[in-house]
Design an enzyme around this catalytic site. Sequence first.
Site, short mmCIF file in Angstrom:
data_model
loop_
_atom_site.label_atom_id
_atom_site.label_comp_id
_atom_site.label_asym_id
_atom_site.label_seq_id
_atom_site.Cartn_x
_atom_site.Cartn_y
_atom_site.Cartn_z
N ARG A 89 -94.34 -5.40 33.07
CA ARG A 89 -95.40 -6.29 33.58
C ARG A 89 -96.76 -5.76 33.14
O ARG A 89 -97.62 -6.51 32.67
CB ARG A 89 -95.31 -6.39 35.11
CG ARG A 89 -94.14 -7.23 35.56
CD ARG A 89 -93.86 -7.15 37.05
NE ARG A 89 -92.76 -8.04 37.42
CZ ARG A 89 -91.98 -7.90 38.48
NH1 ARG A 89 -92.16 -6.88 39.30
NH2 ARG A 89 -91.01 -8.76 38.74
N HIS A 143 -90.63 2.26 42.85
CA HIS A 143 -90.58 0.84 42.49
C HIS A 143 -90.91 0.09 43.79
O HIS A 143 -90.03 -0.30 44.54
CB HIS A 143 -89.19 0.45 41.96
CG HIS A 143 -89.03 -1.05 41.80
ND1 HIS A 143 -89.81 -1.79 40.97
CD2 HIS A 143 -88.19 -1.92 42.41
CE1 HIS A 143 -89.46 -3.06 41.05
NE2 HIS A 143 -88.49 -3.17 41.92
N ARG A 188 -97.46 -3.80 30.56
CA ARG A 188 -97.63 -3.93 29.11
C ARG A 188 -97.93 -5.37 28.72
O ARG A 188 -98.73 -5.63 27.82
CB ARG A 188 -96.36 -3.42 28.41
CG ARG A 188 -96.25 -1.89 28.47
CD ARG A 188 -94.88 -1.40 28.07
NE ARG A 188 -94.45 -1.93 26.81
CZ ARG A 188 -93.22 -2.34 26.54
NH1 ARG A 188 -92.27 -2.26 27.46
NH2 ARG A 188 -92.91 -2.81 25.36
N ASP A 200 -91.86 -2.97 36.23
CA ASP A 200 -93.29 -2.83 36.51
C ASP A 200 -94.03 -2.44 35.22
O ASP A 200 -95.12 -2.95 34.95
CB ASP A 200 -93.53 -1.75 37.59
CG ASP A 200 -92.58 -1.89 38.76
OD1 ASP A 200 -93.02 -2.16 39.87
OD2 ASP A 200 -91.35 -1.72 38.55
N ASP A 229 -85.56 3.33 44.80
CA ASP A 229 -85.48 4.78 44.66
C ASP A 229 -84.59 5.41 45.75
O ASP A 229 -83.80 6.31 45.48
CB ASP A 229 -86.89 5.39 44.70
CG ASP A 229 -87.77 4.74 43.65
OD1 ASP A 229 -87.64 5.11 42.47
OD2 ASP A 229 -88.56 3.83 44.00
N THR A 266 -86.66 -13.00 42.25
CA THR A 266 -86.96 -12.68 40.84
C THR A 266 -85.64 -12.34 40.17
O THR A 266 -84.81 -11.67 40.76
CB THR A 266 -87.92 -11.48 40.71
OG1 THR A 266 -87.19 -10.27 40.98
CG2 THR A 266 -89.10 -11.59 41.65
N GLN A 272 -85.78 -9.68 49.00
CA GLN A 272 -86.99 -9.92 49.80
C GLN A 272 -87.18 -11.40 50.04
O GLN A 272 -87.05 -12.20 49.11
CB GLN A 272 -88.23 -9.44 49.04
CG GLN A 272 -88.36 -7.95 48.87
CD GLN A 272 -89.42 -7.64 47.82
OE1 GLN A 272 -89.13 -7.42 46.67
NE2 GLN A 272 -90.69 -7.64 48.24
N THR A 332 -80.46 -2.53 43.34
CA THR A 332 -80.74 -2.91 44.74
C THR A 332 -81.97 -2.19 45.29
O THR A 332 -82.15 -0.99 45.05
CB THR A 332 -79.49 -2.55 45.60
OG1 THR A 332 -78.36 -3.21 45.04
CG2 THR A 332 -79.67 -2.96 47.05
N ARG A 380 -90.14 -4.43 50.00
CA ARG A 380 -88.82 -3.87 49.61
C ARG A 380 -88.32 -2.92 50.70
O ARG A 380 -87.12 -2.86 50.96
CB ARG A 380 -88.94 -3.15 48.27
CG ARG A 380 -89.29 -4.09 47.10
CD ARG A 380 -89.53 -3.30 45.82
NE ARG A 380 -89.86 -4.15 44.70
CZ ARG A 380 -91.11 -4.51 44.37
NH1 ARG A 380 -92.13 -4.10 45.10
NH2 ARG A 380 -91.33 -5.27 43.32
P1 NAD Z 1 -78.91 -12.51 46.40
O1 NAD Z 1 -78.95 -12.70 47.87
O2 NAD Z 1 -79.11 -13.68 45.52
O3 NAD Z 1 -77.53 -11.84 45.99
C1 NAD Z 1 -77.04 -10.68 46.61
C2 NAD Z 1 -75.53 -10.72 46.51
O4 NAD Z 1 -75.03 -9.47 47.02
C3 NAD Z 1 -74.88 -11.84 47.32
O5 NAD Z 1 -74.10 -12.64 46.46
C4 NAD Z 1 -74.03 -11.08 48.33
O6 NAD Z 1 -72.82 -11.75 48.66
C5 NAD Z 1 -73.78 -9.76 47.62
N1 NAD Z 1 -73.42 -8.67 48.53
C6 NAD Z 1 -74.05 -8.30 49.65
N2 NAD Z 1 -73.42 -7.25 50.20
C7 NAD Z 1 -72.36 -6.95 49.42
C8 NAD Z 1 -71.34 -5.98 49.46
N3 NAD Z 1 -71.28 -5.07 50.45
N4 NAD Z 1 -70.42 -5.97 48.47
C9 NAD Z 1 -70.47 -6.87 47.46
N5 NAD Z 1 -71.42 -7.83 47.38
C10 NAD Z 1 -72.36 -7.87 48.34
O7 NAD Z 1 -80.01 -11.37 46.07
P2 NAD Z 1 -80.66 -11.09 44.62
O8 NAD Z 1 -81.90 -11.87 44.50
O9 NAD Z 1 -79.60 -11.18 43.60
O10 NAD Z 1 -81.12 -9.54 44.81
C11 NAD Z 1 -80.18 -8.49 44.83
C12 NAD Z 1 -80.90 -7.15 44.99
O11 NAD Z 1 -81.67 -6.87 43.81
C13 NAD Z 1 -81.91 -7.14 46.14
O12 NAD Z 1 -81.84 -5.91 46.83
C14 NAD Z 1 -83.25 -7.29 45.44
O13 NAD Z 1 -84.32 -6.79 46.21
C15 NAD Z 1 -82.97 -6.45 44.20
N6 NAD Z 1 -83.91 -6.63 43.09
C16 NAD Z 1 -84.29 -5.51 42.42
C17 NAD Z 1 -85.16 -5.60 41.37
C18 NAD Z 1 -85.58 -4.33 40.65
O14 NAD Z 1 -86.53 -4.32 39.83
N7 NAD Z 1 -84.92 -3.21 40.91
C19 NAD Z 1 -85.66 -6.84 40.94
C20 NAD Z 1 -85.22 -7.99 41.62
C21 NAD Z 1 -84.35 -7.86 42.72
#
Ligand code: NAD
Length: 307
Positions: A151, A175, A153, A148, A123, A230, A80, A119, A86
């Site tokens: 956070r 989420h 807690r 969440d 969900d 984050t 994001q 990612t 999201r």
């Molecule tokens: P980022 O941009 O720093 O890193 C993403 C990486 O994915 C990059 O290095 C990119 O090259 C790689 N990538 C993209 N497409 C790819 C593919 N097809 N094959 C291999 N690698 C690929 O992003 P980030 O901050 O690390 O966030 C990553 C994901 O995690 C995001 O979707 C973010 O929203 C999610 N996220 C989830 C939570 C959660 O609680 N579930 C918390 C934080 C972030």
Amino acid sequence: MKVAIIGTGSVGAAVATAIKNTGLVHEIVLFDRDGIRSRAAAMDLGHAAAFSFDVKITAANTYREIRGSEIVVIAAGANQKPGQTRTDLLSANAAVISDIIPRVMANVDPKRVKIIVVTNPLDVMVMLAQKLSKLPVSRVIGTGTMLDSARLRTILARNLDVSPMSINAYVLGEHGDSSVVNWESATVGAIPLNDFCRTMKLPLPATTRKTIEHRVRNAAYEIIQGRGATWDGIGAAVADLLRCIINDEKRILTVSTCAPKTNLSMSLPSIVGSDGVVHVLTPRLSSAEGAALRASARIIRKNYNNI
Ligand code: NAD
């Protein structure tokens, strides 16, 4: 235990650090479509390993190098940007998951592997990963509302002056922006939250609860505004989930898995062990929480249908 991490941006790198620091794995292999980034992360983290556990950390040039991994963490895809939700990441990250899962499955043992999805939108990505991998639903696990709930807690702990470890309180559902705080089943130790507040003369009126809910749902936006992304919280959440799986701890975590009957993924308190999610529990909900959870499920379904 060998673990693969796909996507080594902010989150993937933090996940790798947190997993290394559990001391439970002997090898971590990092794959990113940006090979320069994953090689740099492997070098940096490899040097850190000299100060703690001796974990072999490598960057993979091809998916063949993830062979032998028993757990694969998917942290690839768009994150994001300030002001984005999201759900705004839906189509970009559906394409990322569709690219990654077949390549992962061609190189792991389908009888053993567990996939942890990070990612967003979480969900929907779990549902897509499960469908594409054809793995049992118990072994495609989203971190869901683990973060969440942590956070919630933490905020409650500061209000009630007690350790977050003694607070059992869950955030359920998506989420995302429709997540549901489950006040009805919250306890401090084994004491229902309301009884604890009464005994300790620490009132938690409806207005305070609303503020807490807002702070929980808004936390990611605030962090992204100030830090660009984050990563520390989710890194710790993935390491905790991995510890629970590797040690077969059977702890209750609010992970997101596909419910076989409804074919919908969302977070509910679930028992997690070496086989993945072994049981999904139904917590006690107030009528308002039940309605909010059903609304959250409808949003997840709608987003999935929009892919
Ligand atoms: P980022 O941009 O720093 O890193 C993403 C990486 O994915 C990059 O290095 C990119 O090259 C790689 N990538 C993209 N497409 C790819 C593919 N097809 N094959 C291999 N690698 C690929 O992003 P980030 O901050 O690390 O966030 C990553 C994901 O995690 C995001 O979707 C973010 O929203 C999610 N996220 C989830 C939570 C959660 O609680 N579930 C918390 C934080 C972030």
